[in-house]
Structure formats: structure tokens, C-alpha cells
Design an enzyme around this catalytic site. Sequence first.
Site, PDB file in Angstrom:
ATOM      1  N   ASP A  80       0.817  -1.210   0.000  1.00 43.71           N
ATOM      2  CA  ASP A  80       0.000   0.000   0.000  1.00 43.71           C
ATOM      3  C   ASP A  80       0.857   1.269   0.000  1.00 43.71           C
ATOM      4  O   ASP A  80       0.533   2.255  -0.654  1.00 43.71           O
ATOM      5  CB  ASP A  80      -0.915   0.034   1.234  1.00 43.71           C
ATOM      6  CG  ASP A  80      -1.966  -1.060   1.169  1.00 43.71           C
ATOM      7  OD1 ASP A  80      -1.932  -1.843   0.187  1.00 43.71           O
ATOM      8  OD2 ASP A  80      -2.792  -1.125   2.095  1.00 43.71           O
ATOM      9  N   ALA A  81       1.964   1.222   0.737  1.00 39.82           N
ATOM     10  CA  ALA A  81       2.798   2.421   0.870  1.00 39.82           C
ATOM     11  C   ALA A  81       3.362   2.842  -0.489  1.00 39.82           C
ATOM     12  O   ALA A  81       3.455   4.028  -0.801  1.00 39.82           O
ATOM     13  CB  ALA A  81       3.929   2.169   1.847  1.00 39.82           C
ATOM     14  N   TYR A  92       1.934   2.177  -3.415  1.00 39.68           N
ATOM     15  CA  TYR A  92       0.801   2.711  -4.166  1.00 39.68           C
ATOM     16  C   TYR A  92       0.558   4.169  -3.756  1.00 39.68           C
ATOM     17  O   TYR A  92       0.377   5.046  -4.605  1.00 39.68           O
ATOM     18  CB  TYR A  92      -0.441   1.857  -3.906  1.00 39.68           C
ATOM     19  CG  TYR A  92      -1.690   2.413  -4.546  1.00 39.68           C
ATOM     20  CD1 TYR A  92      -2.010   2.101  -5.863  1.00 39.68           C
ATOM     21  CD2 TYR A  92      -2.519   3.279  -3.845  1.00 39.68           C
ATOM     22  CE1 TYR A  92      -3.129   2.631  -6.459  1.00 39.68           C
ATOM     23  CE2 TYR A  92      -3.643   3.819  -4.440  1.00 39.68           C
ATOM     24  CZ  TYR A  92      -3.944   3.498  -5.745  1.00 39.68           C
ATOM     25  OH  TYR A  92      -5.054   4.039  -6.336  1.00 39.68           O
ATOM     26  N   GLU A 116     -25.367 -17.653 -11.946  1.00 41.17           N
ATOM     27  CA  GLU A 116     -24.659 -16.598 -11.185  1.00 41.17           C
ATOM     28  C   GLU A 116     -25.386 -16.344  -9.875  1.00 41.17           C
ATOM     29  O   GLU A 116     -26.603 -16.522  -9.802  1.00 41.17           O
ATOM     30  CB  GLU A 116     -24.696 -15.270 -11.972  1.00 41.17           C
ATOM     31  CG  GLU A 116     -24.128 -15.354 -13.357  1.00 41.17           C
ATOM     32  CD  GLU A 116     -24.571 -14.182 -14.244  1.00 41.17           C
ATOM     33  OE1 GLU A 116     -25.382 -13.334 -13.806  1.00 41.17           O
ATOM     34  OE2 GLU A 116     -24.092 -14.136 -15.384  1.00 41.17           O
ATOM     35  N   LYS A 143     -27.455 -14.239  -7.301  1.00 41.58           N
ATOM     36  CA  LYS A 143     -28.297 -13.051  -7.427  1.00 41.58           C
ATOM     37  C   LYS A 143     -27.884 -12.104  -6.300  1.00 41.58           C
ATOM     38  O   LYS A 143     -28.162 -12.356  -5.126  1.00 41.58           O
ATOM     39  CB  LYS A 143     -29.777 -13.398  -7.327  1.00 41.58           C
ATOM     40  CG  LYS A 143     -30.653 -12.171  -7.544  1.00 41.58           C
ATOM     41  CD  LYS A 143     -32.100 -12.549  -7.750  1.00 41.58           C
ATOM     42  CE  LYS A 143     -32.928 -11.384  -8.258  1.00 41.58           C
ATOM     43  NZ  LYS A 143     -33.016 -10.272  -7.319  1.00 41.58           N
ATOM     44  N   ASP A 169     -27.520  -8.970  -3.853  1.00 40.08           N
ATOM     45  CA  ASP A 169     -28.562  -8.177  -3.201  1.00 40.08           C
ATOM     46  C   ASP A 169     -28.061  -6.751  -2.996  1.00 40.08           C
ATOM     47  O   ASP A 169     -27.508  -6.407  -1.965  1.00 40.08           O
ATOM     48  CB  ASP A 169     -28.916  -8.839  -1.862  1.00 40.08           C
ATOM     49  CG  ASP A 169     -30.330  -8.503  -1.454  1.00 40.08           C
ATOM     50  OD1 ASP A 169     -31.046  -7.868  -2.261  1.00 40.08           O
ATOM     51  OD2 ASP A 169     -30.720  -8.865  -0.334  1.00 40.08           O
ATOM     52  N   TYR A 208     -23.055  -7.952 -14.432  1.00 38.77           N
ATOM     53  CA  TYR A 208     -23.708  -9.204 -14.820  1.00 38.77           C
ATOM     54  C   TYR A 208     -24.319  -9.188 -16.211  1.00 38.77           C
ATOM     55  O   TYR A 208     -24.894 -10.172 -16.645  1.00 38.77           O
ATOM     56  CB  TYR A 208     -24.737  -9.649 -13.778  1.00 38.77           C
ATOM     57  CG  TYR A 208     -25.774  -8.594 -13.427  1.00 38.77           C
ATOM     58  CD1 TYR A 208     -26.651  -8.101 -14.376  1.00 38.77           C
ATOM     59  CD2 TYR A 208     -25.850  -8.113 -12.128  1.00 38.77           C
ATOM     60  CE1 TYR A 208     -27.587  -7.142 -14.054  1.00 38.77           C
ATOM     61  CE2 TYR A 208     -26.794  -7.162 -11.790  1.00 38.77           C
ATOM     62  CZ  TYR A 208     -27.653  -6.668 -12.762  1.00 38.77           C
ATOM     63  OH  TYR A 208     -28.579  -5.722 -12.432  1.00 38.77           O
ATOM     64  N   LYS A 253     -34.873 -18.212  -5.905  1.00 40.36           N
ATOM     65  CA  LYS A 253     -34.662 -17.531  -4.631  1.00 40.36           C
ATOM     66  C   LYS A 253     -34.314 -18.478  -3.486  1.00 40.36           C
ATOM     67  O   LYS A 253     -34.796 -19.604  -3.434  1.00 40.36           O
ATOM     68  CB  LYS A 253     -35.937 -16.742  -4.241  1.00 40.36           C
ATOM     69  CG  LYS A 253     -36.348 -15.683  -5.256  1.00 40.36           C
ATOM     70  CD  LYS A 253     -35.308 -14.612  -5.475  1.00 40.36           C
ATOM     71  CE  LYS A 253     -35.458 -13.416  -4.595  1.00 40.36           C
ATOM     72  NZ  LYS A 253     -36.599 -12.569  -4.735  1.00 40.36           N
ATOM     73  N   CYS A 279     -30.052  -3.747  37.475  1.00 35.36           N
ATOM     74  CA  CYS A 279     -29.680  -4.935  36.701  1.00 35.36           C
ATOM     75  C   CYS A 279     -30.710  -6.042  36.955  1.00 35.36           C
ATOM     76  O   CYS A 279     -30.998  -6.362  38.105  1.00 35.36           O
ATOM     77  CB  CYS A 279     -28.285  -5.396  37.116  1.00 35.36           C
ATOM     78  SG  CYS A 279     -27.833  -6.995  36.416  1.00 35.36           S
ATOM     79  N   CYS A 287     -28.554  -8.898  39.035  1.00 33.02           N
ATOM     80  CA  CYS A 287     -27.962  -8.716  40.367  1.00 33.02           C
ATOM     81  C   CYS A 287     -28.510  -7.490  41.090  1.00 33.02           C
ATOM     82  O   CYS A 287     -28.096  -7.200  42.209  1.00 33.02           O
ATOM     83  CB  CYS A 287     -26.441  -8.644  40.264  1.00 33.02           C
ATOM     84  SG  CYS A 287     -25.863  -7.070  39.613  1.00 33.02           S
ATOM     85  N   CYS A 294     -24.550  -2.675  33.561  1.00 30.82           N
ATOM     86  CA  CYS A 294     -24.663  -3.031  34.972  1.00 30.82           C
ATOM     87  C   CYS A 294     -23.317  -2.697  35.596  1.00 30.82           C
ATOM     88  O   CYS A 294     -22.266  -3.016  35.045  1.00 30.82           O
ATOM     89  CB  CYS A 294     -24.960  -4.519  35.096  1.00 30.82           C
ATOM     90  SG  CYS A 294     -24.547  -5.209  36.705  1.00 30.82           S
ATOM     91  N   CYS A 296     -21.552  -9.451  39.403  1.00 34.29           N
ATOM     92  CA  CYS A 296     -22.863  -9.776  38.826  1.00 34.29           C
ATOM     93  C   CYS A 296     -22.775 -11.176  38.211  1.00 34.29           C
ATOM     94  O   CYS A 296     -21.889 -11.445  37.386  1.00 34.29           O
ATOM     95  CB  CYS A 296     -23.233  -8.749  37.758  1.00 34.29           C
ATOM     96  SG  CYS A 296     -24.673  -9.205  36.777  1.00 34.29           S
TER      97      CYS A 296
END
Length: 675
Positions: A35-36, A38, A118, A120, A122, A230, A319, A413, A416, A431, A437
Site C-alpha cells: 500500500d505504501a 501505491y 450466477e 443473485k 442483493d 452481470y 430464490k 440490573c 444482580c 450493569c 454480577c
Amino acid sequence: MSVSIATRKKAESLRDQIRHHNHRYHVLDDPEIPDAEYDRLLRELVALEAEHAELVSADSPTQRVGDTPLSAFGTVQHELPMLSLGNAFSEDELRDFHRRVLDRLELDDQAELIYAAEPKLDGAAVSLMYENGVLARGATRGDGTKGEDITHNVRTIEAVPLRLIGKGYPARLEVRGEVFMPKAGFEAYNAKARAAGEKTFVNPRNAAAGSLRQLDPKLTAERPLDMYAYSIGVAAGGHLPTRHSEIIDRLRDWGIKVCPERCVVNGVEGCLAFYRSMGERRNELSYEMDGVVYKVDSLQMQAELGFVSRAPRWAIAHKFPAQEELTVVEDVEFQVGRTGAVTPVARLKPVFVGGVTVSNATLHNIEELHRKDVRIGDTVIVRRAGDVIPEVASVILDRRPKGTRRIQLPKNCPVCNSHVVREEGEAVARCTAGVFCAAQRTEALKHFVSRRALDIEGFGAKLVEQLVATDRLKTPADIFQLSSGELAELDRMGKKSADNLMRSIQASKSTTLARFLFALGIREVGEATAASIAAHFGSLDNVVAATEQDLQSVRDVGPVVATRVKSFFAEAHNLEVIARLREYGVVWPESDPIEATEDGVLFGKTFVITGTLPTMTRDAAKDLIQSAAGKVTSSISAKTDYLVAGEKAGSKLSKAEKLKVAILDEAALLDLISR
Ligand code: IVH
């Protein structure tokens, strides 16, 4: 001032490199460089573009997030309608679909018929128009004919290339797909919103759709969105293959992200095998799906089959069992957890959802309960996604009976009877009795023996409850003093299972420091944090002796976690339990702490980071400093050598000025490191 050819070339080369690495990282999930590195490329391009404004192009990787919020969305007329899909809710309905397809194509039962299968997804459907390979416009599906122009928002999604790669794409190419919020991002977003007492998303689909409909692209950019393509819409000026599955492969070659779980299958049996396999893997996959889609793979056959109203005859959604259902709240009770958190739980009229019968659902905390205003007698939507605990997603207000009352947080609580308090700015009530407790003690012990902690096989929740109720178990150390005879007398235990349990207790004694730290159940110290602390300090004594400043030099440990750890080890009763555990033979290998090597250029220097840095997160800056052997702490003192300050740096900046601590911006920090 005109820009030299060399500079232009340099900018173009940086853009190409960045696009390449974006694609590796976001689309292929297979980065080539750290990452550094990049970040360095991106910063170089940012600097170059800042110096020569005329070099900036709309498809530059620096131009994802626009500055100006819109006042309203424009309308986009879809050149080809965006269709919906018919549904099959059972195997029989799928077989009927397949039969109709065979009949229309005049094929017999035995004929091979290839489907592209494929998940589906959501989320929310989007259309992305690429003109000569450059992203020109993004739109929602809308009513299928007209959608909203969300170009400014889709540009912020890293999985959406601003420019296609490779060769041979049509001059005008409309890519269609689903923008979604991966499960982890959704859970993390909601957890954060909940803790801050803000509104949460009902489900990942609403999260994706809501995020895309932000007028300010900066808000969309903060949401963890992803996209899988898709299908295609308009395609002009170029050649495309003649099978759906091959088109998707081409999209992938052009740098578009597509679902890795797609498959080609033969006939209805192939479809059903895919359905079952996805059903089994549904929980482990990183994204939410509400079923699978089968599409006749041959475009020629698709054309022959055509459409009915708004749905193609060549495709169907099969589904999965619903993850959201309606039911009635019969009661609301409060449960006390390991850290004392008092959690409201709805007792429900049992309902079948997400593949199981659910009769309890969490309401998370009192603030969320009040925001959703759940009342006894209410009809609610319960949601159970995978192995996530069922929750009350929302109330159907229209169905609220008369005479209901708002639910109040108990003052004491329920276990207790100690005081329940809710600290300023905290959504969670607790609590106050700690391990005194019984509920907190029970939960702490369940955590201690659990798989990711000491991993005592066969030591189940019911067993812990019995042992706590009969006072045989007060602290984790008591576990190691249990006798086989004592265990054999418990409910549902015989001599044999007692002996087995004794063996697992014995085996659990040899553990790791990371597991042990996690098992202690220190607030805010999860598995990953425990592992980082263990690796950093090497031995328990070092952890116990660490100051808050020392603790904060561990990756991912900030001031809150450091305080929690420090105050845990400041309690005499905690140290006593630890001493007893060691006395009974709980051991782990120890090592030397990770010492800052003297080779790093920042060795011996202490840094504090504040504000928003232009290109990196504070964690990334912390990593960078530590990798150069510098130390990062959270508060400014006379011992601080440098304050790294970004935008909106507040009180730390003025304190640094007062103490005459050297102040660096991000560029100066990088300069210091590269020296
Ligand atoms: S194909 C002509 N494939 O489902 C077929 N749709 O009910 C058009 N969806 O609006 C859609 N995953 O948002 C297709 N693999 C997938 C899908 C998918 C999710 C959504 C899409 C569409 C809705 C149709």
C-alpha cells in the site's frame, strides 16, 4: 505556462501504473505492491497535477471524488430498458421454467441446454456507459426506462474503472451490474453508527441503494461499496462473443469486476447443483445474495425466446429462503452480557426466517430500541442473515395496536439488582457490578472457555451456567480446580464425559499469549488486538508493565484500548486470578518484545499524528513511522519530537505550538523518512 512533453509523459505513466494497481487491488483482489508504494505513486501524481492543472483529465485516478454536491439528480433515459427477472421459489417452479424454455426452442427433454448460473446479488442495479473506454455516465435502474444520473457517485467506487483496460471493447459499451455493500462493510458501518447513536441501515440492499442516492459524492465515497457486472446493454462499434458467459469474461478482461462464483451448467440438474452449492457457501461468501440467476447462455437462443412484459423468458431468479419476515413482539427483556452491557431482546412469535425458526431477536441497545421505537404488540420485520444474530430491522407502524407504551431502560440490573448506568455519549447501558454480577461472571467464563480463547472442548454454555449457579465457578482459575467426581454429578454428565472434560481442561493449559489475553475478556480487546499486543510485547509481564504510551505503539491500539488494558491490569483481583491460573499450570511460550531497530531513520523519535492527512489514513502514517523505527503516541508532551498535522488539527496543534514541538505536514513527514 505550457507543460513539457516529458512532464505529460510522466503523468500518463503514473496514471497507467496507478490504474494497473487499482485493477489488481480492487478488481482482481491480488495486489502486486505494498500500500505504501501505491500511496507514493498516487501522491506523485497528485503533486504533478497540482502543479500543472491542465494535466488533469476526468479519467485520472485522482478524480474519483468530486468537490461539489449536486442539488438534484438528472434523469437518464435508458436506450435499452433495464429488465427485471421472474422468480422461482421451488425446484418445481424451476423445472416448469426449464420446460417452457425447451418447448419454445423446440428441443426435446434430453437436449443439452447450457445456462450461465450466477449469484443473485442483493444490492442496487446500475448502468455504466463507457465511451471509447472512458466512464461517461452512471445511472440507476429507476423504473427500467428512466433512471437517475449518479455518475458522480459511481465514480467514487473503486471497483468501477474510470477507464477500461485491454483491447477490443466496443466504442460505446453499457455495462450493467449490481452495486452492493459487502457483509463486513455493512456490519462495521452499522456497528459504528449504533455506537454513535446514529441511524443504521436495515439491510445491505438499502445500504447500497441509499449510498448511491447521495447528492454529495463525498458521502458515497465513505461507504464501503463494491460492484459486480452481470450483463451489458448498449454495445456499438465492436465485436462481442455470442454467449453470455463469454461476454462476462470479456468484461473481466477489460478491467470490469465480475462475480467469481459464476459458472456454466447443463440443464436443470446443473442449475440445481449450483443452487445447492451456493446455498451451502452463502454464509461464508463476503457478499449477500438472495438467490441465484440462471440465464440461457446462447445469445441466439435468448433472441428466439424474447420477453414477456418486463422480464426475459431466457432467465430466472431462483430464490433462497427469505432473510426477512414479519412477526409480532410478545415481550421485551433485558440481558446482561460479559462487559455488563444491558441489551434489550425481543421475544417473538416464532417465525421461520433465514432457514431457521427465530423466537428471539436483538434490539442492540436502548438508544436503537428507542429510535426504532419497538413496543410490545408491534408487528416487526425480523432479519436473519447467515450466521449473524437475528435482529428487529423495523416496525410496521400501521399495524401497531392501541395502548402500547414506550419501553424504558431498567434502573437496576435484572440479574444482580445493581445500578444500571449509561455514560454520557454512550449508546450502551451497563450493569455496574462487574464480576460481582452473576450474569457478567457467567458470560466472562463462557468467553474464557470458548473456541477462540482457551478452547476447552466440551465446556458448553449450559455447563458454565450450572457451575456458576451452584457457586463452584467464580473465576476462570476455578476451572482448573474442578475434579472429575464433581463434574460427573452435574446434569447430563456421566463419568465418561467428566473424564473427557478433565482431559480437555488439562490440554487447554498449554496455550498462546494471544489466546490468553483474548480469553481475559478485556473490554475492546478482540482477537486481532490481543494478537498484536502479544506479538509486540512477547510476554505477559511486559504487557502488565506497559504504560499507556507503550501500549499505543502497538498497531491498531489507540487511547481507548490502551486505557482499558491498563485499567484491567491495575485491578488487584484480575492479577490474582492470573497468578492462580499460572500456578495451576496455564502456560504459553514467551519471547522478547519487538524492539525498535536502530537502523530506522526515525529511531528514538516520538511522533503524534492529528487531523486528516491529504493522502493517507492516520493508521497508514503510524505504520510508516513505525517501519522507520519511530514511535507514535497519542498525546503531546515535552517528550514529543514531532506533531504530524493534517486538516482540522485541533487542540493538539495549539499544544504543540505552545511546547515548541516541531510540526510536520504529510509531505514533510515523507521527506523526513526518505532522507
Ligand atoms: S440479470 C434481463 N443477473 O436482480 C436480466 N440481475 O430482478 C436482468 N440482480 O434489477 C438482470 N444479481 O438488480 C441479473 N446476476 C444477476 C443479478 C441480477 C442481481 C438484480 C438486478 C435486477 C434484479 C432483477
